[in-house]
Structure formats: structure tokens, C-alpha cells
Design a protein around this motif. Structure first.
Motif, PDB file in Angstrom:
ATOM      1  N   VAL A  62       0.842  -1.190   0.000  1.00 57.51           N
ATOM      2  CA  VAL A  62       0.000   0.000   0.000  1.00 57.51           C
ATOM      3  C   VAL A  62       0.882   1.246   0.000  1.00 57.51           C
ATOM      4  CG1 VAL A  62      -1.788   1.271   1.244  1.00 57.51           C
ATOM      5  CG2 VAL A  62      -1.853  -1.236   1.179  1.00 57.51           C
ATOM      6  N   GLY A  66       1.531   1.418  -3.638  1.00 55.47           N
ATOM      7  CA  GLY A  66       0.161   1.783  -3.995  1.00 55.47           C
ATOM      8  C   GLY A  66      -0.035   3.281  -4.075  1.00 55.47           C
ATOM      9  N   TRP A  70      -0.869   5.327  -7.482  1.00 56.65           N
ATOM     10  CA  TRP A  70      -2.062   6.187  -7.480  1.00 56.65           C
ATOM     11  C   TRP A  70      -1.693   7.626  -7.861  1.00 56.65           C
ATOM     12  CZ3 TRP A  70      -3.874   8.502  -2.308  1.00 56.65           C
ATOM     13  CH2 TRP A  70      -4.989   9.328  -2.486  1.00 56.65           C
ATOM     14  N   LEU A 105      -5.804   1.753  -4.014  1.00 56.26           N
ATOM     15  CA  LEU A 105      -5.336   1.417  -2.666  1.00 56.26           C
ATOM     16  C   LEU A 105      -6.245   0.382  -2.019  1.00 56.26           C
ATOM     17  CD1 LEU A 105      -4.403   4.978  -1.358  1.00 56.26           C
ATOM     18  CD2 LEU A 105      -2.897   3.258  -2.373  1.00 56.26           C
ATOM     19  N   GLY A 106      -7.534   0.457  -2.342  1.00 54.87           N
ATOM     20  CA  GLY A 106      -8.502  -0.440  -1.721  1.00 54.87           C
ATOM     21  C   GLY A 106      -8.244  -1.910  -1.957  1.00 54.87           C
ATOM     22  N   TRP A 107      -7.967  -2.295  -3.192  1.00 55.55           N
ATOM     23  CA  TRP A 107      -7.741  -3.721  -3.436  1.00 55.55           C
ATOM     24  C   TRP A 107      -6.474  -4.189  -2.737  1.00 55.55           C
ATOM     25  CZ3 TRP A 107      -3.529  -6.036  -5.383  1.00 55.55           C
ATOM     26  CH2 TRP A 107      -2.720  -5.360  -6.301  1.00 55.55           C
ATOM     27  N   ARG A 108      -5.492  -3.305  -2.610  1.00 59.42           N
ATOM     28  CA  ARG A 108      -4.255  -3.670  -1.917  1.00 59.42           C
ATOM     29  C   ARG A 108      -4.501  -3.880  -0.422  1.00 59.42           C
ATOM     30  NH1 ARG A 108      -2.442  -0.737  -6.383  1.00 59.42           N
ATOM     31  NH2 ARG A 108      -0.513  -1.585  -7.282  1.00 59.42           N
ATOM     32  N   VAL A 109      -5.311  -3.015   0.167  1.00 57.03           N
ATOM     33  CA  VAL A 109      -5.641  -3.150   1.580  1.00 57.03           C
ATOM     34  C   VAL A 109      -6.386  -4.463   1.821  1.00 57.03           C
ATOM     35  CG1 VAL A 109      -7.038  -2.198   3.462  1.00 57.03           C
ATOM     36  CG2 VAL A 109      -5.601  -0.683   2.073  1.00 57.03           C
ATOM     37  N   VAL A 110      -7.354  -4.749   0.962  1.00 58.90           N
ATOM     38  CA  VAL A 110      -8.113  -5.988   1.093  1.00 58.90           C
ATOM     39  C   VAL A 110      -7.190  -7.201   0.930  1.00 58.90           C
ATOM     40  CG1 VAL A 110      -9.908  -7.418   0.027  1.00 58.90           C
ATOM     41  CG2 VAL A 110     -10.310  -4.972   0.393  1.00 58.90           C
ATOM     42  N   ARG A 112      -4.017  -7.420   1.543  1.00 53.81           N
ATOM     43  CA  ARG A 112      -3.158  -7.520   2.736  1.00 53.81           C
ATOM     44  C   ARG A 112      -3.935  -8.145   3.897  1.00 53.81           C
ATOM     45  NH1 ARG A 112       2.239  -6.370   1.857  1.00 53.81           N
ATOM     46  NH2 ARG A 112       2.597  -4.901   3.524  1.00 53.81           N
ATOM     47  N   ARG A 113      -5.172  -7.672   4.068  1.00 54.75           N
ATOM     48  CA  ARG A 113      -6.002  -8.194   5.170  1.00 54.75           C
ATOM     49  C   ARG A 113      -6.311  -9.686   4.995  1.00 54.75           C
ATOM     50  NH1 ARG A 113      -6.897  -4.586   9.133  1.00 54.75           N
ATOM     51  NH2 ARG A 113      -7.265  -2.463   8.443  1.00 54.75           N
ATOM     52  N   SER A 117      -0.880 -11.006   0.039  1.00 59.59           N
ATOM     53  CA  SER A 117       0.365 -10.373  -0.389  1.00 59.59           C
ATOM     54  C   SER A 117       1.510 -11.324  -0.188  1.00 59.59           C
ATOM     55  CB  SER A 117       0.601  -9.099   0.388  1.00 59.59           C
ATOM     56  OG  SER A 117       0.695  -9.356   1.765  1.00 59.59           O
TER      57      SER A 117
END
Length: 117
Positions: A62, A66, A70, A105-110, A112-113, A117
Motif C-alpha cells: 500500500v 500503492g 495512485w 489502494l482499496g484492493w491492496r488493503v483488502v 493484505r487483510r 500479499s
């Protein structure tokens, strides 16, 4: 390698969704030429962002990847739109920044959660 291609594909899809939604909301035609004309500045920015951040090394990151991707997508995209005679109204810049930030950024955060990753 598949993860890198998948991450790049997700980024491209995010830009494409942005373009499709934007064109539909403004009742612009569904022509291929119109779609390409709207998408290319942001895709160039996206590619530059990948190169500058070397995103292939940590495509799910991110920060800084990310955020860098962005920023380049929006920044370069807007400069190229301006140079090519396309609109860069303040409201459009705000919407483009917020939407692309949310999806890139959203798909990266998801991911990671979910431990992808």
C-alpha cells in the motif's frame, strides 16, 4: 510472476472501471475511440507509476507502492489530459483522485487483510 501480472491487471481494471463509470455518468457514447481517448492518459500514468515505484517488486504494498502508483496515475493522467486538450475541471480532478485512490489502494488493503500479499 503470476502475482505481479495479477496485480497489474487489477490496477488496469481499476482504471477501466473509472473510465466506464465516468463516461456513463456523463452520457458519453460507448464508442471504442471515446473509451480509449479517455483511458489512455490514466493508463500511461499507471504504467509510469509502476515503473517509478518498481511495483513488480512488491505489487501488493500500500505504501509506498500503492500510493506512488495512485499519485502517478492521477498526476500524469491529468497532465496528459490537459496537454491533449481534454478537460481537467477541478471537480473532475477531485473525483478522479478520490475514486482511483479508493480502488487502487482499496484492493491492496483488502489483499493484505486476506493475507494474499
Amino acid at each position: 510472476m503470476r502475482r505481479v501480472v495479477g496485480a497489474a491487471g487489477l490496477d488496469v481494471c481499476c482504471v477501466m472501471v473509472f473510465v466506464v463509470i465516468g463516461r456513463a455518468n456523463h452520457d458519453e457514447g460507448a464508442s471504442l475511440g471515446g473509451f480509449v481517448g479517455t483511458a489512455w492518459p490514466f493508463l500511461v500514468g499507471l504504467a509510469l507509476g509502476w515503473g517509478l515505484t518498481r511495483a513488480w517488486r512488491a505489487p501488493f504494498g500500500v505504501v509506498p507502492v500503492g500510493v506512488g502508483v495512485w499519485a502517478a496515475t492521477v498526476g500524469v493522467g491529468m497532465v496528459l489530459r490537459a496537454v491533449s486538450g481534454q478537460g481537467t475541471a477541478f471537480a473532475f480532478v477531485v473525483v478522479a483522485t478520490l475514486f482511483t485512490g479508493a480502488v487502487l489502494l482499496g484492493w491492496r488493503v483488502v489483499a493484505r487483510r486476506l493475507g494474499i500479499s
